[in-house]
Design a protein around this motif. Structure first.
Motif, mmCIF file in Angstrom:
data_model
loop_
_atom_site.group_PDB
_atom_site.id
_atom_site.type_symbol
_atom_site.label_atom_id
_atom_site.label_comp_id
_atom_site.label_asym_id
_atom_site.label_seq_id
_atom_site.Cartn_x
_atom_site.Cartn_y
_atom_site.Cartn_z
ATOM 1 N N PHE A 172 -91.449 -45.980 -70.155
ATOM 2 C CA PHE A 172 -91.827 -45.799 -71.550
ATOM 3 C C PHE A 172 -90.611 -45.365 -72.373
ATOM 4 O O PHE A 172 -89.702 -44.713 -71.866
ATOM 5 C CB PHE A 172 -92.925 -44.741 -71.680
ATOM 6 C CG PHE A 172 -94.304 -45.257 -71.448
ATOM 7 C CD1 PHE A 172 -95.163 -45.502 -72.504
ATOM 8 C CD2 PHE A 172 -94.748 -45.510 -70.159
ATOM 9 C CE1 PHE A 172 -96.447 -45.979 -72.287
ATOM 10 C CE2 PHE A 172 -96.025 -45.979 -69.935
ATOM 11 C CZ PHE A 172 -96.881 -46.222 -71.000
ATOM 12 N N LYS A 173 -90.617 -45.739 -73.630
ATOM 13 C CA LYS A 173 -89.581 -45.243 -74.539
ATOM 14 C C LYS A 173 -89.860 -43.776 -74.831
ATOM 15 O O LYS A 173 -90.981 -43.425 -75.229
ATOM 16 C CB LYS A 173 -89.583 -46.065 -75.821
ATOM 17 C CG LYS A 173 -88.483 -45.693 -76.800
ATOM 18 C CD LYS A 173 -88.337 -46.719 -77.914
ATOM 19 C CE LYS A 173 -89.587 -46.797 -78.756
ATOM 20 N NZ LYS A 173 -89.401 -47.655 -79.947
ATOM 21 N N LEU A 203 -92.196 -38.451 -75.036
ATOM 22 C CA LEU A 203 -93.067 -38.956 -73.985
ATOM 23 C C LEU A 203 -92.323 -39.026 -72.657
ATOM 24 O O LEU A 203 -91.112 -39.307 -72.608
ATOM 25 C CB LEU A 203 -93.590 -40.347 -74.350
ATOM 26 C CG LEU A 203 -94.238 -40.494 -75.741
ATOM 27 C CD1 LEU A 203 -94.697 -41.926 -75.953
ATOM 28 C CD2 LEU A 203 -95.410 -39.530 -75.892
ATOM 29 N N SER A 204 -93.043 -38.789 -71.586
ATOM 30 C CA SER A 204 -92.467 -38.951 -70.249
ATOM 31 C C SER A 204 -92.315 -40.437 -69.957
ATOM 32 O O SER A 204 -93.254 -41.221 -70.168
ATOM 33 C CB SER A 204 -93.368 -38.292 -69.200
ATOM 34 O OG SER A 204 -92.874 -38.525 -67.906
ATOM 35 N N VAL A 205 -91.151 -40.836 -69.458
ATOM 36 C CA VAL A 205 -90.893 -42.263 -69.244
ATOM 37 C C VAL A 205 -91.617 -42.791 -68.013
ATOM 38 O O VAL A 205 -91.898 -43.988 -67.917
ATOM 39 C CB VAL A 205 -89.374 -42.514 -69.121
ATOM 40 C CG1 VAL A 205 -88.687 -42.203 -70.441
ATOM 41 C CG2 VAL A 205 -88.762 -41.693 -67.993
ATOM 42 N N LEU A 206 -91.920 -41.907 -67.043
ATOM 43 C CA LEU A 206 -92.623 -42.294 -65.823
ATOM 44 C C LEU A 206 -93.514 -41.143 -65.365
ATOM 45 O O LEU A 206 -93.391 -40.025 -65.860
ATOM 46 C CB LEU A 206 -91.630 -42.639 -64.696
ATOM 47 C CG LEU A 206 -90.884 -43.971 -64.759
ATOM 48 C CD1 LEU A 206 -89.830 -44.017 -63.659
ATOM 49 C CD2 LEU A 206 -91.831 -45.157 -64.634
ATOM 50 N N ALA A 251 -96.909 -41.185 -67.094
ATOM 51 C CA ALA A 251 -96.078 -42.024 -67.956
ATOM 52 C C ALA A 251 -96.709 -42.137 -69.335
ATOM 53 O O ALA A 251 -97.909 -42.414 -69.465
ATOM 54 C CB ALA A 251 -95.920 -43.407 -67.332
ATOM 55 N N GLY A 252 -95.912 -41.888 -70.361
ATOM 56 C CA GLY A 252 -96.399 -41.944 -71.728
ATOM 57 C C GLY A 252 -97.076 -40.678 -72.208
ATOM 58 O O GLY A 252 -97.550 -40.623 -73.342
ATOM 59 N N GLU A 253 -97.103 -39.626 -71.373
ATOM 60 C CA GLU A 253 -97.738 -38.364 -71.774
ATOM 61 C C GLU A 253 -96.783 -37.527 -72.617
ATOM 62 O O GLU A 253 -95.585 -37.484 -72.357
ATOM 63 C CB GLU A 253 -98.163 -37.574 -70.531
ATOM 64 C CG GLU A 253 -98.919 -36.295 -70.855
ATOM 65 C CD GLU A 253 -99.401 -35.571 -69.615
ATOM 66 O OE1 GLU A 253 -99.972 -34.475 -69.750
ATOM 67 O OE2 GLU A 253 -99.199 -36.112 -68.500
ATOM 68 N N ASN A 254 -97.333 -36.869 -73.613
ATOM 69 C CA ASN A 254 -96.534 -36.036 -74.513
ATOM 70 C C ASN A 254 -96.103 -34.765 -73.779
ATOM 71 O O ASN A 254 -96.941 -34.001 -73.298
ATOM 72 C CB ASN A 254 -97.358 -35.680 -75.751
ATOM 73 C CG ASN A 254 -96.518 -35.038 -76.838
ATOM 74 O OD1 ASN A 254 -95.296 -35.020 -76.748
ATOM 75 N ND2 ASN A 254 -97.161 -34.510 -77.850
ATOM 76 N N ILE A 255 -94.786 -34.531 -73.684
ATOM 77 C CA ILE A 255 -94.267 -33.383 -72.942
ATOM 78 C C ILE A 255 -93.475 -32.429 -73.833
ATOM 79 O O ILE A 255 -93.192 -31.305 -73.422
ATOM 80 C CB ILE A 255 -93.385 -33.836 -71.764
ATOM 81 C CG1 ILE A 255 -92.193 -34.656 -72.272
ATOM 82 C CG2 ILE A 255 -94.197 -34.621 -70.758
ATOM 83 C CD1 ILE A 255 -91.208 -35.029 -71.172
#
Length: 287
Positions: A172-173, A203-206, A251-255
């Motif tokens: 993910f970007k 966002l987490s890329v993986l 992946a894609g989660e807001n961190i």
């Protein structure tokens, strides 16, 4: 009438027998005051006095602050008040310590005792204040792991032109924005810098596990995530972290949150590492 009954009758007669208590004038020996009391009436008056005293003390205890001194007295509201006042006292103590330190500096400046080398720029003071804010606490084991990771893996640049062999991962970007600085291992730029809008989601890329989350004077709030295939993603210059060390992310989660409107020159930085080697994120992610 038996002997026992005679004894009882004599006892009651003795209890009801009245005595005269007089108060005499010392000079004239005239009686100034007197009272007639029996042993029974004296006992009853004493009991009444004790009862009245008990009720008066009970009323005083329950309607006055004296009740707070009773052992075991208290309720949840009182405990919350005590905790709140304790926190307030700690805050006031902290503010007072800062004011005392400030006044000491002003006194040294006026007296000419302050060395110019001891004067810190405003940015350093702001950074120290940010460092004192409540963040994510680390255990001793986590701190040792981070130190070992930074020494052994983070700056292992054995292959500057390293490309990952496994291209099967879809990353993910991390943020939306414009790349301002590209990857350049020769100039020791091991990631990319991105200009993001204020309060942009990171966002987490993986999928992975958070292995580092702390504040740095040079790079603000930093979070690092360990992924499959020995990939590690590094997110720098955040204004807030949303995950703690040890948490599982997808992946894609807001961190984290990036993009500080008050600091336009502070760009979000993203790094990607594989097996201890810096990877150009643009090889793996379409920005």
């Amino acid at each position: 009438m038996g002997k026992k009954e005679k004894n009882n009758q004599a006892f009651f007669d003795k209890m009801r027998f009245k005595y005269r208590v007089s108060v005499l004038d010392e000079n004239t020996l005239e009686e100034s005051w007197h009272v007639r009391l029996s042993r029974l009436s004296l006992f009853l008056y004493a009991c009444v006095f004790v009862l009245i005293t008990f009720f008066i003390l009970a009323i005083l205890i329950f309607i006055t602050p004296l009740r707070y001194y009773l052992p075991g007295y208290g309720d949840e509201g009182n405990r919350e008040t005590v905790i709140s006042e304790s926190m307030r006292a700690d805050s006031l103590q902290s503010q007072m310590d800062k004011q005392i330190a400030y006044m000491n500096i002003i006194r040294d400046v006026i007296a000419g005792n302050l060395d110019t080398a001891d004067i810190k720029p405003l940015d350093s003071i702001v950074i120290i204040d940010k460092k004192d804010e409540p963040g994510i606490e680390q255990t001793e084991r986590e701190r040792k792991f981070i130190e070992q990771f930074e020494e052994e893996e983070k700056y292992n640049l054995s292959s500057l032109g390293y490309r990952p062999k496994n291209d099967s991962y879809v990353l993910f970007k991390p943020v939306n924005g414009v790349i301002q600085q590209h990857f350049n291992a020769i100039e020791q730029i091991y990631g990319i810098s991105i200009l993001t809008p204020p309060n942009e989601k990171v966002l987490s890329v993986l999928d992975g596990t958070v292995i580092y989350a702390d504040y740095s004077f040079n790079n603000g709030w930093i979070i690092q995530v360990q992924h499959e295939g020995n990939y590690i993603s590094v997110y720098k210059n955040n204004i807030r972290l949303l995950k703690k060390v040890g948490e599982i992310v997808h992946a894609g989660e807001n961190i984290a949150i990036a993009g500080n409107a008050s600091e336009q020159d502070q760009l979000f930085e993203f790094e990607l590492w594989n097996n201890g080697n810096a990877v150009n994120p643009e090889y793996m992610i379409i920005f």
